[in-house]
Scaffold this active site. Structure first.
Site, PDB file in Angstrom:
ATOM      1  N   THR A 174       0.835  -1.199   0.000  1.00  0.00           N
ATOM      2  CA  THR A 174       0.000   0.000   0.000  1.00  0.00           C
ATOM      3  C   THR A 174       0.870   1.249   0.000  1.00  0.00           C
ATOM      4  O   THR A 174       2.048   1.204   0.367  1.00  0.00           O
ATOM      5  CB  THR A 174      -0.938   0.047   1.223  1.00  0.00           C
ATOM      6  OG1 THR A 174      -0.166   0.318   2.403  1.00  0.00           O
ATOM      7  CG2 THR A 174      -1.697  -1.252   1.400  1.00  0.00           C
ATOM      8  N   SER A 197       5.403  -0.182   8.302  1.00  0.00           N
ATOM      9  CA  SER A 197       5.039   0.018   6.897  1.00  0.00           C
ATOM     10  C   SER A 197       3.783   0.885   6.808  1.00  0.00           C
ATOM     11  O   SER A 197       3.053   1.072   7.790  1.00  0.00           O
ATOM     12  CB  SER A 197       4.803  -1.323   6.210  1.00  0.00           C
ATOM     13  OG  SER A 197       3.710  -2.006   6.805  1.00  0.00           O
ATOM     14  N   HIS A 198       3.522   1.399   5.611  1.00  0.00           N
ATOM     15  CA  HIS A 198       2.382   2.304   5.426  1.00  0.00           C
ATOM     16  C   HIS A 198       1.070   1.643   5.832  1.00  0.00           C
ATOM     17  O   HIS A 198       0.260   2.215   6.574  1.00  0.00           O
ATOM     18  CB  HIS A 198       2.316   2.754   3.963  1.00  0.00           C
ATOM     19  CG  HIS A 198       1.104   3.582   3.652  1.00  0.00           C
ATOM     20  ND1 HIS A 198      -0.072   3.024   3.201  1.00  0.00           N
ATOM     21  CD2 HIS A 198       0.879   4.908   3.743  1.00  0.00           C
ATOM     22  CE1 HIS A 198      -0.967   3.982   3.024  1.00  0.00           C
ATOM     23  NE2 HIS A 198      -0.415   5.131   3.343  1.00  0.00           N
ATOM     24  N   GLY A 199       0.833   0.428   5.342  1.00  0.00           N
ATOM     25  CA  GLY A 199      -0.425  -0.246   5.649  1.00  0.00           C
ATOM     26  C   GLY A 199      -0.613  -0.474   7.130  1.00  0.00           C
ATOM     27  O   GLY A 199      -1.724  -0.320   7.659  1.00  0.00           O
TER      28      GLY A 199
END
Length: 248
Positions: A174, A197-199
């Site tokens: 993502t 992480s982004h997600g």
């Protein structure tokens, strides 16, 4: 249970927590500003693309995205269509490979599966209760958010996603362009990424059950499967395989 900081370390811990509350949110502010700059660059590129297309140097204005900045800004009057065709073919070749999830030094691409990643499952593979295509649970990094049970929706491109409210978003990775889907999803399962992480960050902010780093979740699950996502255990169980063409 966490270990108490004690009287000597408590002041430093309080300062650290205060700084964390102030500085960690700025990480997302920087990302947002960065993506806004990219939007401005895309807009400027499209303007140049229309100009080059009217001059006959490009077949289509969107072909501008196959060119470098230097090529766009060099006013040599050259026909850029052949160069665009070469870049398009190169991109198609790159799409036949995938990068490994981790590597040391230059990454060595591996052949992509190609085609519909669920064709082999639809052809009649058997699935044990609680598992993915090979009978075992899909596992990854536990992000939190509790448990949720719902239908999976495998999304490879957010621009063409058909996610219904409450469905479990299953994707490879993502970025900020996926955030709109998070507001619809009942949970998130991501092939790549860890705790930061982004997600994972967005899922925690929204309180969504999330498992990242599954590596093969998009291959072993398919849209319509009934799954249970345990964000605390980092585990995704397949409860019911969706039927495709009369085969489950």
């Amino acid at each position: 249970m966490p270990t108490p900081a004690g009287p000597l370390r408590s002041p430093g811990a309080r300062v650290l927590l205060r700084l964390a509350r102030q500085l960690i949110p700025q990480r997302e502010v920087g990302k947002a500003n960065y993506t806004q700059c990219l939007d401005g660059a895309r807009l400027a590129a499209r303007v140049l693309g229309r100009t080059l297309a009217r001059a006959g140097r490009l077949a289509d204005p969107d072909d501008v995205f196959h060119l470098t900045v230097d090529e766009l800004l060099t006013d040599g009057g050259a026909d850029l269509r052949r160069l665009v065709d070469e870049r398009r073919q190169l991109r198609a070749a790159y799409q036949t490979f995938e990068l490994p999830n981790r590597w040391t030094g230059p990454p060595v691409p591996v052949p992509a599966t190609g085609g519909d990643p669920f064709d082999d499952q639809a052809a009649g593979s058997t699935v044990a209760e609680g598992g993915g295509a090979d009978g075992g649970p899909v596992t990854g990094v536990a992000i939190g958010g509790g448990e949720v049970t719902g239908r999976a929706r495998v999304v490879l491109d957010p621009a063409t996603a058909d996610l219904e409210p409450g469905e479990i978003l299953v994707c490879r990775s993502t970025d900020p362009g996926w955030v709109a889907l998070f507001h619809l999803a009942g949970g998130v399962v991501v092939d790549t990424g860890g705790q930061m992480s982004h997600g994972a960050i967005v899922a925690r902010e929204l309180g969504l059950p999330c498992v990242t780093g599954t590596e093969d979740g998009t291959r072993r699950l398919r849209s319509g499967d009934l799954i249970r996502v345990d964000g605390a255990a980092g585990r995704v169980e397949l409860l019911e395989r969706v039927r495709v063409g009369g085969v489950s």
